[in-house]
Design a protein around this motif. Structure first.
Motif, PDB file in Angstrom:
ATOM      1  N   ARG A 172       0.818  -1.206   0.000  1.00 55.09           N
ATOM      2  CA  ARG A 172       0.000   0.000   0.000  1.00 55.09           C
ATOM      3  C   ARG A 172       0.853   1.258   0.000  1.00 55.09           C
ATOM      4  O   ARG A 172       0.397   2.327  -0.390  1.00 55.09           O
ATOM      5  N   GLY A 173       2.091   1.144   0.453  1.00 57.20           N
ATOM      6  CA  GLY A 173       3.001   2.276   0.407  1.00 57.20           C
ATOM      7  C   GLY A 173       3.428   2.646  -0.992  1.00 57.20           C
ATOM      8  O   GLY A 173       4.061   3.678  -1.206  1.00 57.20           O
ATOM      9  N   PHE A 174       3.049   1.796  -1.984  1.00 61.82           N
ATOM     10  CA  PHE A 174       3.362   2.088  -3.388  1.00 61.82           C
ATOM     11  C   PHE A 174       2.248   2.900  -4.047  1.00 61.82           C
ATOM     12  O   PHE A 174       2.204   3.018  -5.251  1.00 61.82           O
ATOM     13  N   GLN A 175       1.348   3.484  -3.258  1.00 58.25           N
ATOM     14  CA  GLN A 175       0.166   4.120  -3.829  1.00 58.25           C
ATOM     15  C   GLN A 175       0.494   5.375  -4.641  1.00 58.25           C
ATOM     16  O   GLN A 175      -0.274   5.776  -5.504  1.00 58.25           O
ATOM     17  N   TYR A 176       1.632   5.993  -4.340  1.00 57.24           N
ATOM     18  CA  TYR A 176       1.918   7.251  -5.033  1.00 57.24           C
ATOM     19  C   TYR A 176       2.087   7.014  -6.535  1.00 57.24           C
ATOM     20  O   TYR A 176       2.507   5.954  -6.980  1.00 57.24           O
ATOM     21  N   GLU A 177       1.737   7.995  -7.295  1.00 57.31           N
ATOM     22  CA  GLU A 177       1.951   7.950  -8.737  1.00 57.31           C
ATOM     23  C   GLU A 177       3.233   8.710  -9.075  1.00 57.31           C
ATOM     24  O   GLU A 177       3.599   9.675  -8.407  1.00 57.31           O
ATOM     25  N   GLU A 178       3.911   8.256 -10.101  1.00 56.75           N
ATOM     26  CA  GLU A 178       5.149   8.925 -10.488  1.00 56.75           C
ATOM     27  C   GLU A 178       4.842  10.338 -11.002  1.00 56.75           C
ATOM     28  O   GLU A 178       3.804  10.585 -11.619  1.00 56.75           O
ATOM     29  N   THR A 179       5.782  11.230 -10.742  1.00 57.52           N
ATOM     30  CA  THR A 179       5.623  12.618 -11.206  1.00 57.52           C
ATOM     31  C   THR A 179       5.840  12.660 -12.713  1.00 57.52           C
ATOM     32  O   THR A 179       6.349  11.717 -13.316  1.00 57.52           O
ATOM     33  N   PRO A 180       5.476  13.784 -13.386  1.00 57.96           N
ATOM     34  CA  PRO A 180       5.694  13.892 -14.846  1.00 57.96           C
ATOM     35  C   PRO A 180       7.130  13.647 -15.247  1.00 57.96           C
ATOM     36  O   PRO A 180       7.395  13.177 -16.350  1.00 57.96           O
ATOM     37  N   LYS A 181       8.071  13.962 -14.363  1.00 54.73           N
ATOM     38  CA  LYS A 181       9.474  13.745 -14.703  1.00 54.73           C
ATOM     39  C   LYS A 181       9.892  12.298 -14.467  1.00 54.73           C
ATOM     40  O   LYS A 181      11.029  11.935 -14.715  1.00 54.73           O
ATOM     41  N   GLY A 182       8.975  11.480 -13.951  1.00 58.20           N
ATOM     42  CA  GLY A 182       9.296  10.079 -13.763  1.00 58.20           C
ATOM     43  C   GLY A 182      10.014   9.778 -12.467  1.00 58.20           C
ATOM     44  O   GLY A 182      10.583   8.690 -12.303  1.00 58.20           O
ATOM     45  N   VAL A 242      11.005  -3.052   0.519  1.00 64.87           N
ATOM     46  CA  VAL A 242      10.485  -4.278  -0.093  1.00 64.87           C
ATOM     47  C   VAL A 242      11.546  -4.917  -0.971  1.00 64.87           C
ATOM     48  O   VAL A 242      11.733  -6.146  -0.956  1.00 64.87           O
ATOM     49  N   GLU A 243      12.272  -4.096  -1.722  1.00 69.95           N
ATOM     50  CA  GLU A 243      13.315  -4.640  -2.591  1.00 69.95           C
ATOM     51  C   GLU A 243      14.391  -5.340  -1.768  1.00 69.95           C
ATOM     52  O   GLU A 243      14.880  -6.413  -2.138  1.00 69.95           O
ATOM     53  N   ALA A 244      14.747  -4.757  -0.618  1.00 70.38           N
ATOM     54  CA  ALA A 244      15.761  -5.374   0.239  1.00 70.38           C
ATOM     55  C   ALA A 244      15.271  -6.715   0.789  1.00 70.38           C
ATOM     56  O   ALA A 244      16.028  -7.693   0.843  1.00 70.38           O
ATOM     57  N   MET A 245      14.002  -6.772   1.169  1.00 76.02           N
ATOM     58  CA  MET A 245      13.470  -8.023   1.684  1.00 76.02           C
ATOM     59  C   MET A 245      13.405  -9.090   0.597  1.00 76.02           C
ATOM     60  O   MET A 245      13.664 -10.278   0.850  1.00 76.02           O
ATOM     61  N   ILE A 246      13.060  -8.681  -0.609  1.00 73.32           N
ATOM     62  CA  ILE A 246      13.000  -9.643  -1.709  1.00 73.32           C
ATOM     63  C   ILE A 246      14.397 -10.182  -2.015  1.00 73.32           C
ATOM     64  O   ILE A 246      14.587 -11.395  -2.205  1.00 73.32           O
ATOM     65  N   GLN A 247      15.381  -9.308  -2.035  1.00 75.04           N
ATOM     66  CA  GLN A 247      16.752  -9.758  -2.310  1.00 75.04           C
ATOM     67  C   GLN A 247      17.242 -10.706  -1.215  1.00 75.04           C
ATOM     68  O   GLN A 247      17.881 -11.725  -1.501  1.00 75.04           O
ATOM     69  N   LEU A 248      16.928 -10.378   0.020  1.00 80.62           N
ATOM     70  CA  LEU A 248      17.324 -11.245   1.118  1.00 80.62           C
ATOM     71  C   LEU A 248      16.661 -12.613   0.992  1.00 80.62           C
ATOM     72  O   LEU A 248      17.299 -13.652   1.147  1.00 80.62           O
ATOM     73  N   ALA A 249      15.347 -12.608   0.709  1.00 86.35           N
ATOM     74  CA  ALA A 249      14.626 -13.871   0.570  1.00 86.35           C
ATOM     75  C   ALA A 249      15.226 -14.718  -0.544  1.00 86.35           C
ATOM     76  O   ALA A 249      15.413 -15.939  -0.389  1.00 86.35           O
ATOM     77  N   HIS A 250      15.531 -14.102  -1.669  1.00 80.78           N
ATOM     78  CA  HIS A 250      16.096 -14.844  -2.786  1.00 80.78           C
ATOM     79  C   HIS A 250      17.460 -15.429  -2.446  1.00 80.78           C
ATOM     80  O   HIS A 250      17.791 -16.556  -2.855  1.00 80.78           O
ATOM     81  N   ARG A 251      18.258 -14.692  -1.693  1.00 82.57           N
ATOM     82  CA  ARG A 251      19.581 -15.208  -1.291  1.00 82.57           C
ATOM     83  C   ARG A 251      19.425 -16.398  -0.346  1.00 82.57           C
ATOM     84  O   ARG A 251      20.311 -17.249  -0.261  1.00 82.57           O
ATOM     85  N   LEU A 252      18.301 -16.451   0.365  1.00 79.06           N
ATOM     86  CA  LEU A 252      18.029 -17.584   1.253  1.00 79.06           C
ATOM     87  C   LEU A 252      17.297 -18.713   0.525  1.00 79.06           C
ATOM     88  O   LEU A 252      16.925 -19.712   1.147  1.00 79.06           O
ATOM     89  N   GLY A 253      17.077 -18.537  -0.772  1.00 77.77           N
ATOM     90  CA  GLY A 253      16.413 -19.580  -1.553  1.00 77.77           C
ATOM     91  C   GLY A 253      14.907 -19.576  -1.406  1.00 77.77           C
ATOM     92  O   GLY A 253      14.255 -20.596  -1.666  1.00 77.77           O
ATOM     93  N   LEU A 254      14.313 -18.429  -1.028  1.00 77.42           N
ATOM     94  CA  LEU A 254      12.881 -18.346  -0.816  1.00 77.42           C
ATOM     95  C   LEU A 254      12.221 -17.544  -1.926  1.00 77.42           C
ATOM     96  O   LEU A 254      12.839 -16.669  -2.533  1.00 77.42           O
ATOM     97  N   THR A 255      10.970 -17.863  -2.209  1.00 69.69           N
ATOM     98  CA  THR A 255      10.187 -17.055  -3.136  1.00 69.69           C
ATOM     99  C   THR A 255       9.371 -16.047  -2.325  1.00 69.69           C
ATOM    100  O   THR A 255       9.138 -16.220  -1.137  1.00 69.69           O
ATOM    101  N   VAL A 256       8.907 -14.990  -3.016  1.00 70.07           N
ATOM    102  CA  VAL A 256       8.202 -13.897  -2.334  1.00 70.07           C
ATOM    103  C   VAL A 256       6.863 -13.642  -3.011  1.00 70.07           C
ATOM    104  O   VAL A 256       6.793 -13.513  -4.234  1.00 70.07           O
ATOM    105  N   THR A 257       5.824 -13.571  -2.189  1.00 72.53           N
ATOM    106  CA  THR A 257       4.485 -13.220  -2.664  1.00 72.53           C
ATOM    107  C   THR A 257       4.090 -11.894  -2.024  1.00 72.53           C
ATOM    108  O   THR A 257       4.216 -11.714  -0.813  1.00 72.53           O
ATOM    109  N   ALA A 258       3.622 -10.948  -2.855  1.00 72.91           N
ATOM    110  CA  ALA A 258       3.154  -9.652  -2.349  1.00 72.91           C
ATOM    111  C   ALA A 258       1.643  -9.690  -2.221  1.00 72.91           C
ATOM    112  O   ALA A 258       0.933 -10.028  -3.168  1.00 72.91           O
ATOM    113  N   GLU A 259       1.144  -9.345  -1.043  1.00 69.44           N
ATOM    114  CA  GLU A 259      -0.295  -9.312  -0.805  1.00 69.44           C
ATOM    115  C   GLU A 259      -0.849  -7.919  -1.092  1.00 69.44           C
ATOM    116  O   GLU A 259      -0.108  -6.930  -1.135  1.00 69.44           O
ATOM    117  N   CYS A 260      -2.145  -7.839  -1.301  1.00 73.74           N
ATOM    118  CA  CYS A 260      -2.864  -6.562  -1.467  1.00 73.74           C
ATOM    119  C   CYS A 260      -2.389  -5.763  -2.679  1.00 73.74           C
ATOM    120  O   CYS A 260      -2.265  -4.533  -2.613  1.00 73.74           O
TER     121      CYS A 260
END
Length: 601
Positions: A516-526, A537-555
Motif C-alpha cells: 500500500r506504500g506504493f500508492q503514489y503515482e510517479e511525477t511527470p518527470k518520472g 520491499v526490494e531489500a526483503m525480496i533480495q534477502l529472501a532470494h539469497r536464502l532460496g525463498l520465493t516472495v508473494t506480495a499481498e494486497c
C-alpha cells in the motif's frame, strides 16, 4: 540424650528411669543449658520438665510449668488440624508434628515460633516439645514480601498484590460476611505521561508518578473516612493506577471517587523546579462480585478506559453494557462455532496467486467463509480468533485442509493439459500444538491423491519465527514430506532474520501494508516523491532470494504497484487487481483461459 530402658517408664517416674547416674547428669546439664526452648511432655499432654529457655520464652519460671497442659502453653489448640496431629503424636500413631505459632509474651510483645513435637528416643516415656524462635526470619520474610508486592517508585501495592487482593475480594467468602456483595474499580491512566519521560527524563517522570500516588492515596483515605476501609490504591505499571473498592455501594460511589481523583490531579505539580500539569483518563466499572472474575473485571475496565481516551481524555467513563454489545455477538458466535462446522455452514473461497513475470495462475489461497443463519456471510476476522480461543480451530482447520486439497486435486484432474496449481491453506499455531498436524496432512494427501508440492501451509510470522520444540519439528517434518511452508504477513512481527535461515520455509508473503506504500503515482518527470517503501520491499525480496525463498506480495490493487513489484523481483502477486476471493468454479474458468488476464476478475 542417651540410655536404655527395659520398658516404658511412667512420665511421673521419669527421673527414676533406668539410666546410669552419669547419663542422667549429662542429660540434665544438656537439657538445662540448651538455648533451644524444650519441654518433656507425657502421653497425656502434661509438662513433666521444661528447661530455662522454655520458661524464658513464655515469661514464666520453668519449674512452675510442670503439670501444665503443653497445648495451652503453645496454643496448639488454635486449629483442629494441629490439635489432632498433636494428639496422634502423643498416642504414638504419628511420628512428628511441626507447625508455626504466634505466642504472646506476658510482657506484651509476641514472637513467632516453630513447634516440633517428636517421641523421645532414649527409652523415656512421652514426647519432646521444642520451640524455636523464628521471629527474625518471619520479619525478613515480611520485608521481602513487602518489596515483592510494592512498587519501588511510588511505594504503592504493585500489580501482583493488586490482583491478589482483587481475587480475594471476588471469592464467595468475601461477600458472604454481611457486605454489599459488590465491587468497584477505577482504572486510571495519565494522559501524555510519555512526553514527560521523553522530554524531561525518567527521573522527573518517577517523581511525578510518586506525587500522583500521594494524591491518589489522599483521595482514597478521604473516600474511606467513616467507612469500613479505604479503597486500595495500586500502581499496575507504567502510568497506570487502580483504585479498588470492596463492598461498594453502587455506581454513584465509584463516580464520586473518579471525580475526586481527577480533581486531585488538576493542581500543577512542582518537581525540582519544574511545574507540570497533567490530566488523566479513568475507566469505571461497578458490579456484583458474584459471577465476576478478575480477568472479566479488568477487561471491562480496560475497555472503558479506552472509551474515556477516545472521547477526549481528561474524563472518567462508566462501563456501558450496550456500548459493549459486540462482546455479546462474540459470545453468540463462539457458542455456535462447533455445531456450525458439523452442520456444514462453512465454505471455502479461493484467491488467485499470479506469477509476476508471466501473469499465469500459479496457485490459490483457500479462505474460509461462514454462512451464518443469523449474521450472514462472515469473513475469517469475525470468527478465527474465537475458534483459536475455544479450540474449535483444530476441527475447522482439518475440514479446510481436506476440502482445499480435494478441490485442488479436482482442478488437476479436470485440466490435465495444464500445469497444476498449488493450494495454500492457513494454519493456526494451536493446530500444531493441539493436533497431530503432520499426520493430518499425510492422511489428507493420501486420501485426495494431491502431490505434496501442490500444498502450501501458511503460518503467521509471530508463530513461525518463535517456533521451537514441537512446532519446529512439525514444520520440518512437513517440509521433508515435500509440503511448502509459507510465512504470512511477513514484516509485521519481530522478524529474526538470522533465525529465518534455519527454518524450513519456502515462501515469504509480504504484508499488504508495504504494498500500500506504493500508492503514489510517479511525477511527470518520472521521479517518485518517496521510494522508501519500495527500497524496503526490494531489500526483503533480495534477502529472501539469497536464502532460496520465493516472495508473494499481498494486497496488489493497481497496475502501477504490480509493475514496481515486478521490476524489483517479486515472484508472485495476490490482490484485487487480479481477483477477489471467488468460488471454485471461477478458478476453473481461469484455468481454461490458460493465461490470467490482469484486471479481469
Amino acid at each position: 540424650m542417651s540410655g536404655t530402658s527395659e520398658g516404658p517408664t511412667p512420665a511421673a517416674d521419669l527421673d527414676r528411669s533406668a539410666v546410669t547416674d552419669s547419663d542422667h547428669t549429662t542429660y540434665d546439664r544438656v537439657f538445662g543449658a540448651a538455648p533451644l526452648a524444650m519441654a518433656v511432655v507425657d502421653h497425656e499432654g502434661f509438662v513433666v520438665r521444661a528447661n530455662p529457655a522454655f520458661g524464658e520464652l513464655l515469661g514464666l519460671d520453668c519449674r512452675a510449668l510442670a503439670g501444665r497442659a503443653a497445648a495451652d502453653l503453645v496454643d496448639l489448640t488454635a486449629d483442629v488440624r494441629s490439635w489432632h496431629a498433636y494428639r496422634e503424636v502423643l498416642s504414638g500413631r504419628q511420628a512428628r508434628l511441626r507447625c508455626t505459632r504466634r505466642l504472646k509474651h506476658p510482657g506484651g510483645n509476641s514472637v513467632w515460633v516453630q513447634l516440633t513435637v517428636a517421641p523421645l528416643t532414649d527409652g523415656r516415656a512421652g514426647v519432646l516439645l521444642s520451640v524455636a524462635d523464628i521471629s527474625a526470619r518471619r520479619e525478613l520474610q515480611a520485608r521481602l514480601r513487602h518489596l515483592q508486592m510494592h512498587d519501588p517508585v511510588t511505594r504503592l501495592p504493585n500489580r501482583t498484590l493488586f490482583f491478589e487482593r482483587l481475587s480475594a475480594a471476588l471469592e464467595a467468602e468475601s461477600y458472604e460476611r454481611g457486605g454489599t456483595g459488590r465491587i468497584g474499580l477505577c482504572y486510571l491512566d495519565l494522559d501524555g505521561f510519555k512526553a514527560v519521560n521523553d522530554t524531561l527524563g525518567h527521573r522527573v517522570g518517577d517523581r511525578l508518578l510518586a506525587a500522583v500516588a500521594e494524591r491518589l492515596t489522599t483521595v482514597a483515605d478521604e473516600a474511606g473516612y467513616a467507612r469500613a476501609a479505604s479503597p486500595l490504591v495500586a500502581r499496575l505499571g507504567g502510568d497506570e493506577f487502580a483504585l479498588l473498592v470492596e463492598d461498594s455501594t453502587g455506581t454513584e460511589q465509584l463516580a464520586d471517587l473518579a471525580e475526586s481523583a481527577l480533581k486531585s490531579l488538576e493542581e500543577p505539580f512542582d518537581l525540582a523546579g519544574q511545574r507540570l500539569s497533567l490530566t488523566a483518563s479513568i475507566g469505571v466499572v461497578e458490579r456484583h462480585a458474584a459471577g465476576t472474575t478478575a480477568t472479566g473485571l479488568m477487561q471491562a475496565a480496560d475497555t472503558t478506559l479506552y472509551w474515556a481516551k477516545a472521547d477526549g481524555k481528561a474524563r472518567w467513563t462508566l462501563f456501558d453494557p450496550e456500548r459493549n454489545a459486540h462482546r455479546m455477538t462474540r459470545q453468540a458466535l463462539s457458542s455456535t462455532l462447533r455445531p456450525a462446522i458439523e452442520r456444514g455452514e462453512f465454505v471455502l473461497d479461493y484467491q488467485p496467486l499470479v506469477g509476476m513475470e508471466d501473469g499465469r495462475l500459479s496457485g490459490v489461497e483457500a479462505l474460509v467463509r461462514w454462512h451464518h443463519p443469523q449474521f450472514g456471510t462472515l469473513t475469517p476476522n469475525r470468527f478465527i480468533g474465537l475458534a483459536e480461543e475455544d479450540g474449535s480451530i483444530v476441527q475447522l482447520g482439518r475440514w479446510a485442509l481436506v476440502t482445499a486439497c480435494r478441490q485442488a486435486r479436482r482442478w488437476q484432474l479436470d485440466h490435465p493439459g495444464e500445469r497444476p496449481i498449488f493450494v495454500s491453506v492457513n494454519v493456526a499455531v494451536r493446530q500444531v500444538w493441539d493436533s497431530d498436524l503432520v499426520a493430518d496432512v499425510a492422511r489428507t494427501l493420501a486420501e485426495t491423491g494431491l502431490a505434496p508440492h501442490l500444498l502450501q501451509l501458511e503460518l503467521t510470522e509471530s508463530a513461525v519465527m518463535g517456533s521451537a520444540g514441537r512446532p519446529l519439528q512439525a514444520l520440518q517434518a512437513l517440509s521433508d514430506m515435500g509440503v511448502r511452508i509459507a510465512i504470512d504477513d511477513f514484516g509485521t512481527g519481530y522478524s529474526n532474520l538470522a533465525y529465518l535461515s534455519r527454518l524450513p520455509v519456502s515462501t515469504l508473503k509480504l504484508d499488504g501494508s508495504f504494498v500500500r506504500g506504493f500508492q503514489y503515482e510517479e511525477t511527470p518527470k518520472g521521479v517518485p516523491p518517496n521510494p522508501a517503501d519500495e527500497v524496503i520491499v526490494e531489500a526483503m525480496i533480495q534477502l529472501a532470494h539469497r536464502l532460496g525463498l520465493t516472495v508473494t506480495a499481498e494486497c496488489v490493487e493497481t497496475a502501477a504497484q504490480a509493475s514496481r513489484l515486478r521490476r524489483i523481483g517479486c515472484d508472485t502477486g495476490q490482490g484485487w487487481l487480479y481477483s477477489r476471493p471467488v468460488p471454485p468454479g471461477r478458478i476453473s474458468e481461469l484455468l481454461d483461459a490458460r493465461t490470467y488476464a490482469v484486471g479481469k476478475p
